[in-house]
Design an enzyme around this catalytic site. Structure first.
Site, PDB file in Angstrom:
ATOM      1  N   ASP A  40       2.809   2.755 -73.350  1.00 37.07           N
ATOM      2  CA  ASP A  40       2.540   2.188 -74.275  1.00 37.07           C
ATOM      3  C   ASP A  40       3.039   2.864 -75.195  1.00 37.07           C
ATOM      4  O   ASP A  40       2.764   2.882 -76.474  1.00 37.07           O
ATOM      5  CB  ASP A  40       0.598   2.454 -74.587  1.00 37.07           C
ATOM      6  N   LYS A  94      -3.761  17.644 -75.927  1.00 38.88           N
ATOM      7  CA  LYS A  94      -4.390  17.772 -77.078  1.00 38.88           C
ATOM      8  C   LYS A  94      -5.241  18.842 -77.363  1.00 38.88           C
ATOM      9  O   LYS A  94      -6.665  18.789 -77.236  1.00 38.88           O
ATOM     10  CB  LYS A  94      -5.252  16.889 -76.538  1.00 38.88           C
ATOM     11  N   ASP A 134       3.364   4.896 -80.715  1.00 38.61           N
ATOM     12  CA  ASP A 134       2.286   5.396 -79.269  1.00 38.61           C
ATOM     13  C   ASP A 134       0.951   3.955 -79.789  1.00 38.61           C
ATOM     14  O   ASP A 134       0.273   4.370 -80.390  1.00 38.61           O
ATOM     15  CB  ASP A 134       1.531   6.400 -79.268  1.00 38.61           C
TER      16      ASP A 134
HETATM   17  N1  GDD Z   1      -0.486   4.528 -62.972  1.00 37.76           N
HETATM   18  C1  GDD Z   1      -0.706   4.376 -63.823  1.00 37.76           C
HETATM   19  N2  GDD Z   1      -2.727   6.130 -63.188  1.00 37.76           N
HETATM   20  N3  GDD Z   1      -0.577   5.284 -65.068  1.00 37.76           N
HETATM   21  C2  GDD Z   1      -1.676   5.860 -65.787  1.00 37.76           C
HETATM   22  C3  GDD Z   1      -3.639   6.716 -65.527  1.00 37.76           C
HETATM   23  C4  GDD Z   1      -2.762   6.943 -64.252  1.00 37.76           C
HETATM   24  O1  GDD Z   1      -4.368   6.793 -63.787  1.00 37.76           O
HETATM   25  N4  GDD Z   1      -3.462   7.596 -66.436  1.00 37.76           N
HETATM   26  C5  GDD Z   1      -2.407   7.181 -67.267  1.00 37.76           C
HETATM   27  N5  GDD Z   1      -1.989   5.984 -67.407  1.00 37.76           N
HETATM   28  C6  GDD Z   1      -0.634   6.278 -67.864  1.00 37.76           C
HETATM   29  C7  GDD Z   1      -1.330   5.336 -68.540  1.00 37.76           C
HETATM   30  O2  GDD Z   1      -1.476   3.611 -68.645  1.00 37.76           O
HETATM   31  C8  GDD Z   1       0.082   5.092 -70.228  1.00 37.76           C
HETATM   32  O3  GDD Z   1       1.176   4.491 -69.802  1.00 37.76           O
HETATM   33  C9  GDD Z   1       0.155   7.178 -70.012  1.00 37.76           C
HETATM   34  O4  GDD Z   1       0.101   7.300 -68.762  1.00 37.76           O
HETATM   35  C10 GDD Z   1      -0.437   7.923 -70.553  1.00 37.76           C
HETATM   36  O5  GDD Z   1      -1.084   7.395 -70.350  1.00 37.76           O
HETATM   37  P1  GDD Z   1      -2.758   7.515 -72.092  1.00 37.76           P
HETATM   38  O6  GDD Z   1      -3.777   7.487 -71.609  1.00 37.76           O
HETATM   39  O7  GDD Z   1      -1.770   6.937 -73.208  1.00 37.76           O
HETATM   40  O8  GDD Z   1      -2.063   9.337 -72.810  1.00 37.76           O
HETATM   41  P2  GDD Z   1      -1.895   9.550 -74.244  1.00 37.76           P
HETATM   42  O9  GDD Z   1      -1.318   8.402 -74.885  1.00 37.76           O
HETATM   43  O10 GDD Z   1      -3.267  10.081 -74.492  1.00 37.76           O
HETATM   44  O11 GDD Z   1      -1.178  10.964 -73.911  1.00 37.76           O
HETATM   45  C11 GDD Z   1      -0.218  10.956 -73.723  1.00 37.76           C
HETATM   46  O12 GDD Z   1       1.475  10.405 -74.386  1.00 37.76           O
HETATM   47  C12 GDD Z   1       1.433  11.153 -75.501  1.00 37.76           C
HETATM   48  C13 GDD Z   1       2.776  10.093 -76.015  1.00 37.76           C
HETATM   49  O13 GDD Z   1       2.131   9.086 -76.452  1.00 37.76           O
HETATM   50  C14 GDD Z   1       0.859  12.120 -73.476  1.00 37.76           C
HETATM   51  O14 GDD Z   1       1.772  11.925 -72.524  1.00 37.76           O
HETATM   52  C15 GDD Z   1       1.024  13.455 -73.855  1.00 37.76           C
HETATM   53  O15 GDD Z   1       1.477  14.870 -74.091  1.00 37.76           O
HETATM   54  C16 GDD Z   1       1.760  12.610 -75.452  1.00 37.76           C
HETATM   55  O16 GDD Z   1       1.788  13.073 -76.527  1.00 37.76           O
HETATM   56 MG    MG Z   2      -0.745   7.012 -75.352  1.00 32.63          MG
END
Ligand code: GDD
Ligand code: MG
Length: 352
Positions: free
Chosen positions: A106, A157, A215
């Site tokens: 994303d 977070k 993001d």
């Molecule tokens: N296959 C799979 N299985 N993918 C997953 C799962 C899972 O269980 N959980 C999450 N993802 C994928 C999501 O589709 C996304 O592409 C990515 O992992 C990160 O998940 P998000 O839910 O978007 O996390 P976030 O945005 O809150 O936080 C993450 O991204 C930030 C940057 O945008 C973390 O990595 C943070 O540390 C980072 O700063």
């Molecule tokens: Mg994200």
């Protein structure tokens, strides 16, 4: 590529379509990332799917259109980011010392992936994290580094961030490090793997850049991402038309008396009538923006109908919803798919 999340913050857009497949600047979101990765020399991509997993292969197939070879790996139960990486590693063909690029599904990023890989290899790091700076690091993984760029902590977070530098969601792993992630259970790289590696003294490197980064996890960010791509603020080889004020997809009808711009995309077969004003918005396939409606920084779903004179600002209208005349939907309002809002049902001020 991690694409298994539910995209809850983007509902109702993600009720039927996973976040990585949402039409963005005219193509599925992930197409931009795939095309950029290809441009940096990536040839093989493994998708770690879970939520709406069955929708990925029909969209991207074997990847030939991108010059990539694509493999799809499925998680019965979502395994978290670390579990997903471990699970997808079954499909890797490289040796233990090879660098493996891992991307959140994303993210829009303009950084130099090739340079990130080169630094990782040169430093013989365990993992190299792309880092960027944001105003509110508490919503991300906060990543302090020392003067040499070595990551000293990973604070996912945290309410008390120690730096504005955050994890930008693009990693280079040394393959053998992926093999140390526990198998068959939920693992978070952010909360378990990275802190564990740092604790154990492994070299976790940061690669900080000031290049374009976003993001797209919230509706506001999603609209911004599409807008930035259409306007060319982030170059994408997957853009279906040259960058500019707007992209109009095949079969769409935009009245010469409508004003459409600011990085808007008009979906295939959509119609924008005379006197309508559309700015910085994503209009889904086959939707209707009737005469005199004003649509700003909003998403209008596939087949949705926006009646005459309606005002949308920072709004999300689900697929096939109908917004009757005289409604004013602003400030993050979300209308669920198929919902019909009668005439003058919602206004944010009382003076009209
Ligand atoms: N296959 C799979 N299985 N993918 C997953 C799962 C899972 O269980 N959980 C999450 N993802 C994928 C999501 O589709 C996304 O592409 C990515 O992992 C990160 O998940 P998000 O839910 O978007 O996390 P976030 O945005 O809150 O936080 C993450 O991204 C930030 C940057 O945008 C973390 O990595 C943070 O540390 C980072 O700063
Ligand atoms: Mg994200």
């Amino acid at each position: 590529m991690l694409v298994g999340g539910q995209g809850t913050r983007l509902r109702p857009l993600t009720l039927g379509v996973p976040k990585p497949l949402l039409p963005t600047a005219g193509v599925p979101f992930l197409a931009h990332q795939l095309a950029r990765a290809r441009a940096f020399g990536v040839r093989r991509v493994v998708f770690a799917t879970s939520y709406r997993a069955e929708m990925f292969r029909p969209t991207f197939g074997d990847g030939e259109a991108f010059g990539l070879s694509l493999t799809y790996v499925y998680e019965e139960e979502p395994l978290g980011t670390g579990g997903a990486i471990r699970n997808a590693a079954r499909a890797l063909t490289c040796g233990p010392d090879a660098p493996v690029l891992v991307l959140n599904g994303d993210i829009l990023s303009g950084h130099d992936i090739g340079e990130q890989v080169r630094r990782h290899v040169a430093a013989r790091a365990a993992v190299t994290l792309h880092l960027t700076e944001v105003d509110d690091p508490s919503r991300f993984g906060c990543v302090p580094t020392d003067a040499d760029g070595r990551v000293t902590a990973f604070l996912e977070k945290t309410p008390n961030p120690v730096t504005n530098r955050i994890n930008a969601g693009c990693y280079v792993f040394t393959r053998s490090v992926i093999d140390t992630i526990p198998e068959g259970r939920v693992v978070s790289v952010e909360r378990e793997t990275f802190p564990g590696l740092i604790e154990a003294g492994a070299l976790v490197l940061g690669y900080a850049t000031r290049s374009y980064w976003l993001d797209v996890g919230t509706p506001e960010a999603f609209v911004q991402g599409s807008r930035d791509l259409v306007l060319g603020r982030l170059a994408s080889p997957a853009l279906p038309a040259p960058p500019g004020e707007l992209i109009v997809l095949p079969g769409a009808e935009v009245s010469p008396e409508a004003k459409v711009g600011g990085g808007s995309v008009v979906g295939a077969g959509a119609k924008v009538e005379a006197g309508a004003a559309v700015t910085g918005s994503v209009l889904g396939d086959g939707c209707l923006i009737a005469a005199g409606a004003t649509v700003t920084d909003s998403v209008v779903g596939r087949g949705a109908r926006i009646a005459e004179g309606v005002v949308l600002r920072d709004a999300v209208i689900g697929d096939d919803a109908e917004v009757g005349p005289g409604n004013e939907l602003i400030r993050g309002v979300r209308v669920w798919p198929g919902v019909v809002l009668p005439e003058r049902a919602v206004r944010f001020s009382s003076d009209a």
